[in-house]
Design an enzyme around this catalytic site. Structure first.
Site, PDB file in Angstrom:
ATOM      1  N   ASP A  69       6.948   2.873  -2.546  1.00 45.37           N
ATOM      2  CA  ASP A  69       8.065   3.114  -3.549  1.00 45.37           C
ATOM      3  C   ASP A  69       8.144   4.772  -2.139  1.00 45.37           C
ATOM      4  O   ASP A  69       7.342   5.690  -2.254  1.00 45.37           O
ATOM      5  CB  ASP A  69       8.354   3.810  -4.705  1.00 45.37           C
ATOM      6  CG  ASP A  69       9.641   4.527  -4.901  1.00 45.37           C
ATOM      7  OD1 ASP A  69      10.731   4.012  -5.247  1.00 45.37           O
ATOM      8  OD2 ASP A  69       9.190   5.447  -6.106  1.00 45.37           O
ATOM      9  N   GLU A  86       9.617   1.134   1.640  1.00 47.97           N
ATOM     10  CA  GLU A  86      10.885   2.065   1.274  1.00 47.97           C
ATOM     11  C   GLU A  86      11.355   2.938   1.970  1.00 47.97           C
ATOM     12  O   GLU A  86      10.760   3.894   2.135  1.00 47.97           O
ATOM     13  CB  GLU A  86      10.914   1.816  -0.597  1.00 47.97           C
ATOM     14  CG  GLU A  86      12.529   2.757  -0.977  1.00 47.97           C
ATOM     15  CD  GLU A  86      12.612   2.996  -1.527  1.00 47.97           C
ATOM     16  OE1 GLU A  86      14.224   2.706  -2.110  1.00 47.97           O
ATOM     17  OE2 GLU A  86      12.187   3.960  -2.715  1.00 47.97           O
TER      18      GLU A  86
END
Length: 732
Positions: free
Chosen positions: A363, A399
């Site tokens: 993330d 990401e």
């Protein structure tokens, strides 16, 4: 001796000799609590600490404090004989409370072990969790947080893995399914009610059968590291659903445990992985190493802040009372600190070696690359990943952005990494909603985005292609809403992305208009077909194959309810969509021409003419596209030939790879467009294998002959196949 879980509000006892408990010096490594069959070794890093107390908490919530007197390299440690798994514990760290210089030690706060492998309970929002008086933030708060905070748990590390073997599927053969443990399983009628929403539910044969029949090869789970329930949300009757609020990087989230939270969650998670592996499905974890649940300087003191604030967090250089935040959550971990890097690497290795997971999606990964201010491909984080013999061998998905300056880094990660391709998402959405000047970029995204990845020596598999993910509209909502509808979130519509590149097909939200509903289904089929037949690695969001809706809510981070859960009660349309998705995934699996390991040899901008003849682009009139065709900002149509005899790489046994030839026709116009089948050198007879205007997989009957004209309905895809022996040698 075995102690049990804490009870809120119980009286603390401070006698270190309770029950004649002895401590031995123990070892500084490994960090955390390690049970060896006869006792437990405890080890905690803190450079700033002046004294550390190990706190053991029993069934009544009574606390026994054991001062740690052994210190090696800033690691405080002891061995407690006779202690057993299930023991709850925490730490109290004595040291400076000097926020202006970055130090926030407060021994009145019972702290979690950063290396805890299981965590019991949740915080309750009590004022004692904070190191300041909520009524007067300048006032120091020495209220004891015992009974109001979470507790670390000693686990039994032993588990019978039997013959478990990681599937180790290569990227180009992968189809990833992004899913939420609870959202996927909470309403499935064949899963027993008592285990719905748990790891055990995910391992249930009904869920496994759905995944295997769909044809996905990997499940990418939204965060399962222990996370904190935001008390502000709980007070509003909502919950942190997504879980991007980590506090325990080695502990499976206790809220997804159906069998208990005193270490049982670890065995339940392992059993889930074992069941998925038995079905040849990999397990990938969405991990949040960029920040923690403690938030900014106004957040609670749960673990890292009270252990060694200045070592764990990036602080503002000119004002160390405040946190440098590139994540939008209040804090960022200090990636240049070796102890932070050690925690992350120890966590990653633990999940691979002990929990048998197959990869990670990081993330806001750009934050992990910030040693100082800028995003740096040469940062220490990438270096240690690259050289690690365990972590470097599993799937690593970034990401590739964060909220800081220069944070959008799509295409800029090192060669070992794959990336969520946000440009793929945006381009494909724009193409199918009819935006101008997307034709060339659409072609590039369809062929693996060589413009983003070839410069660093990477291949199409570097691109994790997706149209929809957890954050945003579902696929059905993408074609049903022009605007977000987040009223249930209680934030006045200020949350969630406002620019979704969506199109509602003429009506906002649910409608009884059969033409609108038919178009919406067709658009969903268009998106799924484009995604699953693109070069790269496709990722499907859970429930999109079932027509899942969130009622236009594009930010369900706090909706742990029917808004976000999959509804398994399928109508006829959604049942047909499920079968269509299965068929397209099967088409991809059966034909290597859709999952090449290398880029086509044409123009990186749009795949242009190839010396190998591996790909050829045609205008609808059946002639090869020229520069004017590519630069036509209003063009919505294109046709691409994929040569099944020009796949450059061998298979895993070193044998040449060959396939059928395919012709893909795309029409994003609202009206029918005539398409002319290319000359016979590309194929002298074509059959329709996919037509998105049809609910079934097969399209028009009969063969399509070279030079023949066929009208393609508006907003549709047709896929044609010719066997190589029907084509001349000049096409290969």
């Amino acid at each position: 001796m075995t102690l049990g879980p804490a009870t809120a509000g119980a009286t603390a006892h401070f006698d270190p000799l309770k029950d004649h408990m002895d401590t031995w010096p123990g070892q500084p490594y490994p960090l955390g609590a390690t049970y060896d069959g006869t006792g437990v070794n405890f080890a905690l890093f803190s450079e700033v600490a002046e004294q550390v107390d190990l706190c053991l908490v029993d069934d009544e919530g009574a606390e026994t404090r054991l001062p740690l007197t052994e210190v090696d390299g800033h690691v405080w440690h002891a061995y407690v004989p006779n202690l057993q798994p299930g023991q709850c514990y925490g730490y109290r760290v004595h040291g400076p409370f000097d926020p202006a210089n970055g130090h926030r030690c407060n021994p009145s706060k019972l702290l979690l072990d950063p290396y805890a492998k299981a965590i019991d309970g949740q915080i309750d929002g009590d004022a004692s969790l904070y190191s300041y008086d909520p009524g007067d933030p300048e006032q120091f708060n020495d209220a004891d947080s015992l009974g109001h905070t979470m507790l670390s748990v000693v686990i039994n590390p032993f588990f019978d893995w039997g013959h478990d073997r990681p599937p180790r599927r290569e990227y180009h053969d992968s189809v990833i399914y992004e899913a939420h443990v609870k959202g996927l399983t909470m309403t499935h009628p064949d899963v027993p009610e008592e285990i719905r929403g748990t790891y055990a539910a995910l391992a249930h044969p009904a869920i496994v059968e759905h995944l295997t029949s769909l044809g996905v090869t990997a499940i990418e789970l939204l965060p399962v590291h222990q996370f904190v329930q935001d008390t502000s949300l709980v007070d509003q009757g909502r919950r942190n659903y997504w879980g991007y609020n980590t506090v325990g990087f080695l502990a499976p989230h206790n809220g997804y445990a159906g069998t208990g939270t005193r270490g049982q969650q670890v065995g339940e998670f392992k059993a889930m992985v074992k069941a998925l592996h038995a079905a040849d499905i990999e397990v990938i974890l969405d991990v949040v190493y960029n920040h923690t649940a403690e938030g900014n300087e106004m957040g609670p003191t749960l673990a890292f802040r009270g252990i060694d604030n200045a070592s764990y967090y990036r602080l503002v250089e000119q004002d160390k009372a405040h946190y440098y935040d590139t994540t939008g959550t209040g804090n960022s971990l200090l990636m240049r600190n070796p102890h932070v890097l050690q925690l992350i690497m120890d966590s990653l290795r633990y999940w691979v070696t002990e929990m048998h997971v197959d990869g990670f999606r990081f993330d806001l990964a750009a934050t992990l690359a910030r040693q100082f201010h800028e995003v740096d491909k040469l940062s220490a984080f990438f270096d240690i990943i690259q050289q690690d013999p365990v972590v470097s061998q599993v799937k690593l998905i970034a990401e590739p952005w964060d909220l800081g300056d220069g944070g959008y880094q799509v295409g800029n990660f090192p060669p070992l990494w794959t990336e969520w391709n946000g440009k793929y998402r945006d381009t494909v959405r724009d193409y199918w909603r009819g935006e101008p000047a997307t034709l060339g970029e659409f072609a590039s995204r369809l062929t693996g985005s060589s413009d983003l990845y070839a410069h660093s020596g990477r291949h199409p598999i570097a691109s994790i292609n997706f149209v929809v993910a957890h954050d945003g509209f579902t696929l059905r909502d993408l074609v049903s809403y022009n605007e977000k509808h987040n009223e249930a979130n209680g934030e006045g519509g200020n949350d969630g992305e406002s620019f979704n590149r969506s199109w509602n097909c003429g009506v906002e939200g649910p409608t009884d208009d059969p033409e609108v509903n038919a178009l919406r289904l067709q658009q969903q089929r268009n998106f799924l077909t484009t995604l699953l037949l693109s070069q790269g690695v496709p990722m499907v969001a859970h429930g999109d194959e079932l027509g899942r809706t969130q009622g236009g809510n594009n930010n369900v981070y706090s909706q742990d309810n029917e808004i976000s859960w999959i509804d398994w009660d399928l109508d006829e349309d959604n049942t047909a969509l499920l079968q269509f998705t299965r068929d397209v995934i099967a088409l991809r699996k059966d034909h290597p021409v859709f999952r090449r390991r290398r880029f086509f040899k044409g123009d990186a901008a749009h795949g242009g003419e190839s010396d190998l003849g591996d790909i050829v682009w045609f205008a609808p009139h059946g002639e090869e596209m020229d520069e004017l065709d590519w630069r036509n900002g209003f063009a919505r149509t294109l046709m691409v030939f994929l040569n099944g005899l020009a796949i450059p790489e061998p298979d895993v046994l070193g044998q040449p790879v060959s396939d059928d030839h395919f012709l893909l026709m795309f029409n994003a116009h609202s009206e029918p467009v005539d398409f002319t089948v290319p000359p016979e050198i590309y194929g002298d007879s074509w059959e329709v294998v996919l037509d998105t205007t049809k609910e079934g997989f097969e399209g028009s009957a009969g063969s399509w002959e070279p030079g023949k004209v066929h009208p393609l309905p508006g907003r549709s895809v047709v896929v044609l196949r010719a066997t190589p022996d029907q084509a001349t040698d000049s096409a290969s």
